[in-house]
Design a protein around this motif. Sequence first.
Motif, PDB file in Angstrom:
ATOM      1  N   UNK A 153       0.627  -1.385   0.411  1.00 12.66           N
ATOM      2  CA  UNK A 153       0.192   0.161   0.195  1.00 12.66           C
ATOM      3  C   UNK A 153       1.041   1.381   0.170  1.00 12.66           C
ATOM      4  N   UNK A 154       0.507   2.704  -0.778  1.00 14.53           N
ATOM      5  CA  UNK A 154       1.006   3.633  -0.593  1.00 14.53           C
ATOM      6  C   UNK A 154       1.671   3.954   0.607  1.00 14.53           C
ATOM      7  N   UNK A 155       1.384   4.673   1.900  1.00 16.40           N
ATOM      8  CA  UNK A 155       1.203   4.807   3.051  1.00 16.40           C
ATOM      9  C   UNK A 155       2.593   3.298   3.262  1.00 16.40           C
ATOM     10  N   UNK A 156       3.017   2.503   3.109  1.00 16.95           N
ATOM     11  CA  UNK A 156       3.917   1.980   3.733  1.00 16.95           C
ATOM     12  C   UNK A 156       5.346   1.346   2.479  1.00 16.95           C
ATOM     13  N   UNK A 193       4.256   1.607  14.524  1.00 22.84           N
ATOM     14  CA  UNK A 193       4.740   0.495  14.167  1.00 22.84           C
ATOM     15  C   UNK A 193       4.082  -0.517  13.587  1.00 22.84           C
ATOM     16  N   UNK A 194       3.031  -0.568  13.769  1.00 18.45           N
ATOM     17  CA  UNK A 194       1.820  -1.532  12.997  1.00 18.45           C
ATOM     18  C   UNK A 194       2.451  -1.645  10.951  1.00 18.45           C
ATOM     19  N   UNK A 195       2.602  -0.451  10.556  1.00 16.66           N
ATOM     20  CA  UNK A 195       3.232  -0.213   9.401  1.00 16.66           C
ATOM     21  C   UNK A 195       4.249  -0.538   9.074  1.00 16.66           C
ATOM     22  N   UNK A 196       5.379  -0.554  10.058  1.00 16.61           N
ATOM     23  CA  UNK A 196       6.698  -1.074  10.309  1.00 16.61           C
ATOM     24  C   UNK A 196       6.348  -2.445  10.763  1.00 16.61           C
ATOM     25  N   UNK A 200       8.014  -5.726   7.090  1.00 14.63           N
ATOM     26  CA  UNK A 200       8.995  -6.324   7.859  1.00 14.63           C
ATOM     27  C   UNK A 200       8.409  -7.590   6.845  1.00 14.63           C
ATOM     28  N   UNK A 201       7.104  -7.301   7.684  1.00 18.38           N
ATOM     29  CA  UNK A 201       6.743  -8.945   6.438  1.00 18.38           C
ATOM     30  C   UNK A 201       7.049  -9.126   5.603  1.00 18.38           C
ATOM     31  N   UNK A 209      21.428  -7.685   3.967  1.00 19.15           N
ATOM     32  CA  UNK A 209      22.641  -6.115   3.879  1.00 19.15           C
ATOM     33  C   UNK A 209      21.668  -4.944   4.325  1.00 19.15           C
ATOM     34  N   UNK A 210      20.736  -5.540   4.456  1.00 14.25           N
ATOM     35  CA  UNK A 210      19.747  -4.211   4.744  1.00 14.25           C
ATOM     36  C   UNK A 210      18.314  -4.739   6.047  1.00 14.25           C
ATOM     37  N   UNK A 211      18.357  -3.709   6.982  1.00 12.10           N
ATOM     38  CA  UNK A 211      16.891  -4.066   7.347  1.00 12.10           C
ATOM     39  C   UNK A 211      16.225  -3.130   8.098  1.00 12.10           C
ATOM     40  N   UNK A 212      15.168  -3.335   8.499  1.00 14.39           N
ATOM     41  CA  UNK A 212      14.470  -2.250   9.502  1.00 14.39           C
ATOM     42  C   UNK A 212      14.759  -2.096  10.693  1.00 14.39           C
TER      43      UNK A 212
END
Lengths: 226, 226
Positions: A153-156, A193-196, A200-201, A209-212
């Motif tokens: 989704x756009x917000x993500x 938090x929910x969007x994060x 992540x999912x 090499x990267x992550x949130x």
Amino acid sequence: MAVRVLIVDDDKNINKLLKLYLEKAGYETECVFDGRAALTAFGRFEPALVLLDIMLPNIDGWDVCAEIRKLSDVPIIMLTARGETVDKIRGLELGADDYVTKPFDSKELLARVKAVLRRKQAPDEDEIVRYDNLSVNITRYETKVNDRLIEMPPRELELLYYLMSNPNRAFTRDQLLDGVWGMDFEGDARTVDVHIKRLRDKLNGLSEHWNIQTVWRVGYRFEMKA
Amino acid sequence: MAVRVLIVDDDKNINKLLKLYLEKAGYETECVFDGRAALTAFGRFEPALVLLDIMLPNIDGWDVCAEIRKLSDVPIIMLTARGETVDKIRGLELGADDYVTKPFDSKELLARVKAVLRRKQAPDEDEIVRYDNLSVNITRYETKVNDRLIEMPPRELELLYYLMSNPNRAFTRDQLLDGVWGMDFEGDARTVDVHIKRLRDKLNGLSEHWNIQTVWRVGYRFEMKA
DNA sequence: GACGCGTGTTCACAATTTGTTCACATTTGT
DNA sequence: ACAAATGTGAACAAATTGTGAACACGCGTC
């Protein structure tokens, strides 16, 4: 607010005719009759388009064209008399956008005017942030990992883009809300938090090499691992 | 916005040479090697000039010339091998515009090309956007899928043209209103939605390789699928 | 000028997707 | 261990878009 067109032609009849055509079609016009006047009018009138005769008193059309190009990339249509040798290469170098041969009919002229105006609003390059195998294109609203589209989704996507635009920087939830949601968002900071989590999912395990990353008591950051 | 030239010759070397010359001179070319291909390429490529060999597999140059003349008065230059008897009368009747004898040198060829284009008053090229089997001609206001005309109102066509002119880019409704309707449009942004729906009704299922996609919370985009 | 006709626009309501909140589980730091 | 902070799944609310129909408008014809 109508589109403004500057008409430059020393032949008063043609000038008048052009004015008539264009104003009937809803454009706002200003007419001048020589090169020097063209340049001063250009600065004052700030037209969105210039119709420019080549044969002019004072300063000829080519030079006017070149001068205008130093100031702006406004569309310029050159007017040429039939039989006049048109050096299109020269025009191209000077930045003219199209040519119309006199005499012209109103329909063709208006078509050219519209075409040039349309062509000129060439939208700019895509805005993309990348790192390693991940790219986020905010212009197309596309996220890719290894050139595979990741639907979201756009917000993500906006959130991911925002984090990636400052890699490794830790953002507080409030900063993220301001930057992604907008200053006027009144809701709960936990929304972030929910969007994060959803990000992540989707992105989990797609790269080493990267992550949130969570920054405790602060917020989140997009971590680039060397 | 280069001038397009269709090259028809079964000799691949000559074909390649012509392509080289013309592209160096700034023309856009397409090469085919027999008569049947010439005719289909003609419809798709919509050249401003045709270089046409007389000796061809399938359908010979004269017949190709005649067929093209039924569709258009595009300039045609016939290519003849030295020694080949050229029936100029026949060519005249069929509507050829000039003859060039092989072998030729680049200068002469280009001179002829320019001359013919000039003589034909080189009607300026249409502005067309294409992708896959879909083409939108904003000059003629024609939309085609697989060379079949798709009737649609001007606004819809302009919208489609605008979307296609930046494929895959997500446009907001406001951007579309500015670009298609004009900055001074004061109406509802939902107007865009209705036009999109009508476009979809017309174009739905006509190709697997493109479609008009909704970008949630953003707007729409013309999607090209690789 | 009245009339149809094709377009363009708006509107109301339905369908869909997204965004947000909540409750509870889990983790973290002290 | 405890309190605070974050993770998580599901329910809920809100926003966005799809859609059909009505309405408005310009244009050419009669």
